[in-house]
Design a protein around this motif. Structure first.
Motif, PDB file in Angstrom:
ATOM      1  N   GLU A  47      -7.239   2.887  -3.427  1.00  0.00           N
ATOM      2  CA  GLU A  47      -5.847   3.036  -3.015  1.00  0.00           C
ATOM      3  C   GLU A  47      -4.907   2.487  -4.080  1.00  0.00           C
ATOM      4  OE1 GLU A  47      -2.824   2.219   0.734  1.00  0.00           O
ATOM      5  OE2 GLU A  47      -4.719   1.106   0.652  1.00  0.00           O
ATOM      6  N   LYS A  53      -1.826   0.597  -4.957  1.00  0.00           N
ATOM      7  CA  LYS A  53      -0.938  -0.408  -4.372  1.00  0.00           C
ATOM      8  C   LYS A  53       0.022  -0.862  -5.452  1.00  0.00           C
ATOM      9  CE  LYS A  53      -4.294  -1.960  -0.984  1.00  0.00           C
ATOM     10  NZ  LYS A  53      -5.052  -3.091  -0.446  1.00  0.00           N
ATOM     11  N   PRO A  76       0.818  -1.221   0.000  1.00  0.00           N
ATOM     12  CA  PRO A  76       0.000   0.000   0.000  1.00  0.00           C
ATOM     13  C   PRO A  76       0.849   1.267   0.000  1.00  0.00           C
ATOM     14  CG  PRO A  76      -0.024  -1.027   2.167  1.00  0.00           C
ATOM     15  CD  PRO A  76       0.765  -1.944   1.265  1.00  0.00           C
ATOM     16  N   THR A  77       0.300   2.309  -0.633  1.00  0.00           N
ATOM     17  CA  THR A  77       0.937   3.628  -0.630  1.00  0.00           C
ATOM     18  C   THR A  77       0.165   4.623   0.229  1.00  0.00           C
ATOM     19  OG1 THR A  77      -0.288   4.434  -2.555  1.00  0.00           O
ATOM     20  CG2 THR A  77       1.813   3.272  -2.976  1.00  0.00           C
TER      21      THR A  77
END
Length: 147
Positions: A90, A92, A47-48
């Motif tokens: 999100e 990723k 994840p970022t």
């Protein structure tokens, strides 16, 4: 060339916006949130903590960092990964460890780079015959040239 504005939403307080390391760079670094360890041949979606709003007519390509690939055998598995303009989840990064030992990813570590690219859409059509070309049906290794 004028800059394209990409809006980012921080989904985590630990998220860091992408940055260009040098003027004129095509790729901006993406950073991991959280601690992760990749065993040899393991793949993970890292994840970022960021979601993005990409303008219509553009995509965000997620690419490997050459230093991670060369030094540690870490690469983006689906390179280049594509983040479409309509995606709002999100971001990723699917990393794989092709190295011989475990690889630790620290919070804030640069794990990939993004390149913003224009999208060209195609019209697909069925035909009964294709035009001739110099290559013809020659496939993998058909040039037979060694350098």
């Amino acid at each position: 060339m004028p800059a394209v504005t990409i809006k980012f939403q921080k989904l985590s307080p630990a998220a860091i916006l992408p940055t260009y390391a040098h003027p004129g760079d095509a790729g901006a670094d993406l950073v991991a949130i959280g601690q992760h360890t990749l065993a040899p041949m393991q793949r993970l979606a890292i994840p970022t903590g960021l979601a993005a709003e990409i303008p219509q007519g553009y995509e965000m390509q997620v690419r490997p960092k050459s230093s991670l690939a060369l030094k540690h055998g870490i690469t983006v598995l689906n390179t280049p990964g594509t983040v479409d303009a309509g995606y709002r989840g999100e971001i990723k990064v699917i990393l794989i460890n092709l190295g011989n030992g475990p690889f630790a990813i620290a919070p804030g570590q640069r794990i990939a780079q993004i390149v913003i690219a224009p999208v060209t859409r195609a019209d697909f059509a069925v035909t009964t015959q294709l035009s001739e070309s110099q290559r013809g049906e020659g496939g993998f290794g058909s040039t037979g040239k060694t350098y």
